[in-house]
Scaffold this motif. Structure first.
Motif, short mmCIF file in Angstrom:
data_model
loop_
_atom_site.label_atom_id
_atom_site.label_comp_id
_atom_site.label_asym_id
_atom_site.label_seq_id
_atom_site.Cartn_x
_atom_site.Cartn_y
_atom_site.Cartn_z
N HIS A 44 57.99 -16.29 -21.80
CA HIS A 44 57.47 -17.62 -22.14
C HIS A 44 55.94 -17.65 -22.00
O HIS A 44 55.24 -18.27 -22.81
CB HIS A 44 58.10 -18.68 -21.23
N ILE A 45 55.43 -16.97 -20.98
CA ILE A 45 53.98 -16.92 -20.78
C ILE A 45 53.32 -16.17 -21.93
O ILE A 45 52.25 -16.57 -22.41
CB ILE A 45 53.65 -16.25 -19.43
N PHE A 46 53.97 -15.09 -22.40
CA PHE A 46 53.42 -14.30 -23.50
C PHE A 46 53.31 -15.14 -24.76
O PHE A 46 52.32 -15.06 -25.51
CB PHE A 46 54.29 -13.07 -23.75
N ASN A 47 54.32 -15.97 -25.02
CA ASN A 47 54.26 -16.84 -26.21
C ASN A 47 53.09 -17.82 -26.10
O ASN A 47 52.43 -18.13 -27.10
CB ASN A 47 55.57 -17.62 -26.34
N PHE A 48 52.84 -18.29 -24.90
CA PHE A 48 51.72 -19.21 -24.68
C PHE A 48 50.38 -18.49 -24.86
O PHE A 48 49.45 -19.02 -25.48
CB PHE A 48 51.81 -19.78 -23.25
N ILE A 49 50.29 -17.28 -24.36
CA ILE A 49 49.05 -16.50 -24.46
C ILE A 49 48.76 -16.11 -25.90
O ILE A 49 47.60 -16.08 -26.34
CB ILE A 49 49.15 -15.24 -23.57
N ALA A 125 39.48 -21.53 -16.81
CA ALA A 125 40.49 -20.84 -17.61
C ALA A 125 40.97 -21.72 -18.77
O ALA A 125 41.14 -21.22 -19.89
CB ALA A 125 41.66 -20.43 -16.73
N ALA A 126 41.18 -23.00 -18.50
CA ALA A 126 41.61 -23.92 -19.56
C ALA A 126 40.54 -24.10 -20.62
O ALA A 126 40.83 -24.16 -21.83
CB ALA A 126 41.98 -25.28 -18.95
N PHE A 127 39.28 -24.18 -20.21
CA PHE A 127 38.17 -24.30 -21.15
C PHE A 127 38.11 -23.08 -22.06
O PHE A 127 37.89 -23.19 -23.27
CB PHE A 127 36.87 -24.46 -20.39
N SER A 128 38.35 -21.90 -21.49
CA SER A 128 38.37 -20.68 -22.29
C SER A 128 39.52 -20.69 -23.29
O SER A 128 39.34 -20.34 -24.46
CB SER A 128 38.49 -19.46 -21.37
N TYR A 129 40.70 -21.12 -22.84
CA TYR A 129 41.90 -21.08 -23.68
C TYR A 129 41.84 -22.08 -24.83
O TYR A 129 42.14 -21.75 -25.98
CB TYR A 129 43.14 -21.34 -22.82
N TRP A 130 41.47 -23.32 -24.53
CA TRP A 130 41.55 -24.37 -25.54
C TRP A 130 40.26 -24.59 -26.33
O TRP A 130 40.30 -25.22 -27.39
CB TRP A 130 41.97 -25.68 -24.88
N VAL A 131 39.13 -24.08 -25.83
CA VAL A 131 37.86 -24.33 -26.53
C VAL A 131 37.23 -23.03 -27.04
O VAL A 131 36.98 -22.88 -28.23
CB VAL A 131 36.86 -25.08 -25.61
N VAL A 132 36.98 -22.11 -26.12
CA VAL A 132 36.21 -20.91 -26.48
C VAL A 132 37.01 -19.95 -27.35
O VAL A 132 36.52 -19.47 -28.38
CB VAL A 132 35.69 -20.20 -25.22
N LEU A 133 38.24 -19.62 -26.96
CA LEU A 133 39.03 -18.64 -27.70
C LEU A 133 39.32 -19.08 -29.13
O LEU A 133 39.14 -18.28 -30.06
CB LEU A 133 40.33 -18.33 -26.96
N GLY A 159 43.63 -7.44 -23.12
CA GLY A 159 42.38 -7.12 -22.46
C GLY A 159 41.31 -8.15 -22.76
O GLY A 159 40.60 -8.61 -21.84
N PHE A 160 41.20 -8.55 -24.02
CA PHE A 160 40.21 -9.54 -24.42
C PHE A 160 40.55 -10.91 -23.82
O PHE A 160 39.69 -11.59 -23.26
CB PHE A 160 40.18 -9.63 -25.95
N PHE A 161 41.81 -11.31 -23.92
CA PHE A 161 42.24 -12.62 -23.43
C PHE A 161 42.05 -12.72 -21.92
O PHE A 161 41.53 -13.72 -21.41
CB PHE A 161 43.71 -12.83 -23.80
N THR A 162 42.48 -11.70 -21.19
CA THR A 162 42.37 -11.71 -19.73
C THR A 162 40.92 -11.76 -19.29
O THR A 162 40.57 -12.53 -18.38
CB THR A 162 43.05 -10.46 -19.15
N GLN A 163 40.08 -10.96 -19.92
CA GLN A 163 38.66 -10.96 -19.56
C GLN A 163 38.05 -12.33 -19.75
O GLN A 163 37.32 -12.82 -18.87
CB GLN A 163 37.91 -9.93 -20.40
N MET A 164 38.35 -12.97 -20.87
CA MET A 164 37.76 -14.28 -21.16
C MET A 164 38.23 -15.33 -20.15
O MET A 164 37.41 -16.04 -19.55
CB MET A 164 38.12 -14.71 -22.57
N CYS A 165 39.53 -15.42 -19.94
CA CYS A 165 40.06 -16.47 -19.06
C CYS A 165 39.62 -16.28 -17.62
O CYS A 165 39.21 -17.23 -16.95
CB CYS A 165 41.58 -16.51 -19.16
N LEU A 166 39.71 -15.04 -17.11
CA LEU A 166 39.32 -14.80 -15.73
C LEU A 166 37.82 -14.95 -15.53
O LEU A 166 37.38 -15.52 -14.51
CB LEU A 166 39.77 -13.41 -15.29
N MET A 167 37.02 -14.47 -16.47
CA MET A 167 35.57 -14.59 -16.34
C MET A 167 35.13 -16.06 -16.37
O MET A 167 34.26 -16.47 -15.60
CB MET A 167 34.87 -13.81 -17.44
#
Length: 253
Positions: A44-49, A125-133, A159-167
Motif C-alpha cells: 500500500h505504501i508503494f502505491n502511494f509512493i 516530507a509532505a511539502f516534497s511529496y505534494w509540491v516539489v516532486l 533513490g530519487f524519491f527517498t532522497q527528496m523526502c528525507l532531505m
C-alpha cells in the motif's frame, strides 16, 4: 551558574561518547521495530509512493531488471516509512543527548521539542511529496519533447524519491536546530541577524544541490527555508529575553 545547572555539563569526553553510543543503539532498535511494522503495509505504501510519477509512465508502472529488485525495494520502502513514523521516538533520543548541555529550566521543553520536531519533519516530507516532486517530474518528464518514453526502474525512482523526502524533512528541522544552538549559547540573536545574508547564500547553495536541476524546484525549497531560518532567529530572540529576565530575577533575590 549554580551547581544544579553545571552537574551535567562537566561530563568527560568518554561519557559523552558513551551517551552517544547508547542513544544510537536505542535509535537502531526503534528503526528496526518500525521497519518491521511498515513492511506489512509495504504494498500500500508503494502505491502511494509511486503516485507522483505514475502519470508519466507509459504502462503506469516502474520496471525492474533483477529478480530481487522488487523485494529489496519493499525493504527500502519499509525502512524509509519506519524512519518517518518513528520520528517522535528517535527525536526523543536526540533530545536526551543534547539536554545535558542546556540549563536546568530549559530541559523541561521535551514535549515541545518532540512535537515541533515531528511536525517540521512531516511538513518537509509532505511539502516534497505534494509540491516539489510533481513540479520536478512535470519539468523532467516533459523536457526535450515527448518522442522519447521514460522507462524508470524501481531502484532509480526510490533513490530519487527517498532522497527528496528525507532531505526536505531534515531541512525543515532548521528552526529547531537553531533554537537548540541558541539555548546552548552557541549562537545568539545578534549573530544570526548579522550573518543573515551568508545564511541565505548557504541555503541557496543547499537548495540547488538537494533539488532537481530546475530553477523552480530550487526556489520552492529556498523560500520556505528562508522563512524557517527567520523563525529560528525569532525563537532564539525569545529564548534570550526569557533567560535575561530570569537572570535579573535571580539577582534581585
Amino acid at each position: 551558574m549554580s551547581n544544579e545547572e553545571v552537574d551535567l555539563k562537566g561530563q568527560s569526553l568518554f561519557e559523552h561518547l558513551g551517551e552517544l553510543r547508547t542513544r544510537l543503539v536505542y535509535c537502531a532498535y526503534i528503526l528496526v521495530i518500525a521497519t518491521g511494522i511498515c513492511y506489512g503495509f509495504s504494498e500500500h505504501i508503494f502505491n502511494f509512493i509511486r503516485a507522483p510519477i505514475q502519470p508519466y509512465l507509459p504502462n503506469g508502472g516502474l520496471i525492474y531488471t533483477g529478480p530481487l529488485d522488487k523485494f529489496v525495494a519493499h525493504i527500502k520502502i519499509a525502512f524509509v516509512c519506519g524512519i518517518i513514523i518513528s520520528c517522535p521516538l528517535w527525536l526523543y533520543q536526540v533530545w536526551k543527548f543534547v539536554a545535558p548541555g542546556l540549563y536546568s529550566n530549559e530541559r523541561k521543553y521535551t514535549i515541545g521539542f518532540i512535537f515541533s520536531g515531528t511536525a517540521l519533519f512531516l511538513l518537509g516530507a509532505a511539502f516534497s511529496y505534494w509540491v516539489v516532486l510533481p513540479m520536478a517530474f512535470h519539468f523532467l518528464m516533459n523536457f526535450g519533447g515527448n518522442i522519447d518514453k521514460p522507462m524508470i526502474s524501481i531502484d532509480q525512482y526510490l533513490g530519487f524519491f527517498t532522497q527528496m523526502c528525507l532531505m526536505f524533512g531534515v531541512s525543515f528541522e532548521l528552526p529547531l536546530v537553531i533554537a537548540i544552538l541558541g539555548m546552548m549559547g552557541i549562537v545568539s540573536h545578534k549573530f544570526l541577524t548579522e550573518k543573515r545574508r551568508y545564511a541565505i547564500m548557504g541555503l541557496a547553495i543547499a537548495s540547488a544541490i538537494i533539488t532537481p536541476p530546475d530553477l523552480m524546484s530550487m526556489i520552492m525549497m529556498l523560500i520556505p527555508m528562508v522563512g524557517l531560518y527567520e523563525l529560528g532567529v525569532f525563537v532564539v530572540g525569545i529564548v534570550e529575553k526569557k533567560r535575561a529576565a530570569e537572570v535579573r530575577m535571580n539577582e534581585r533575590e
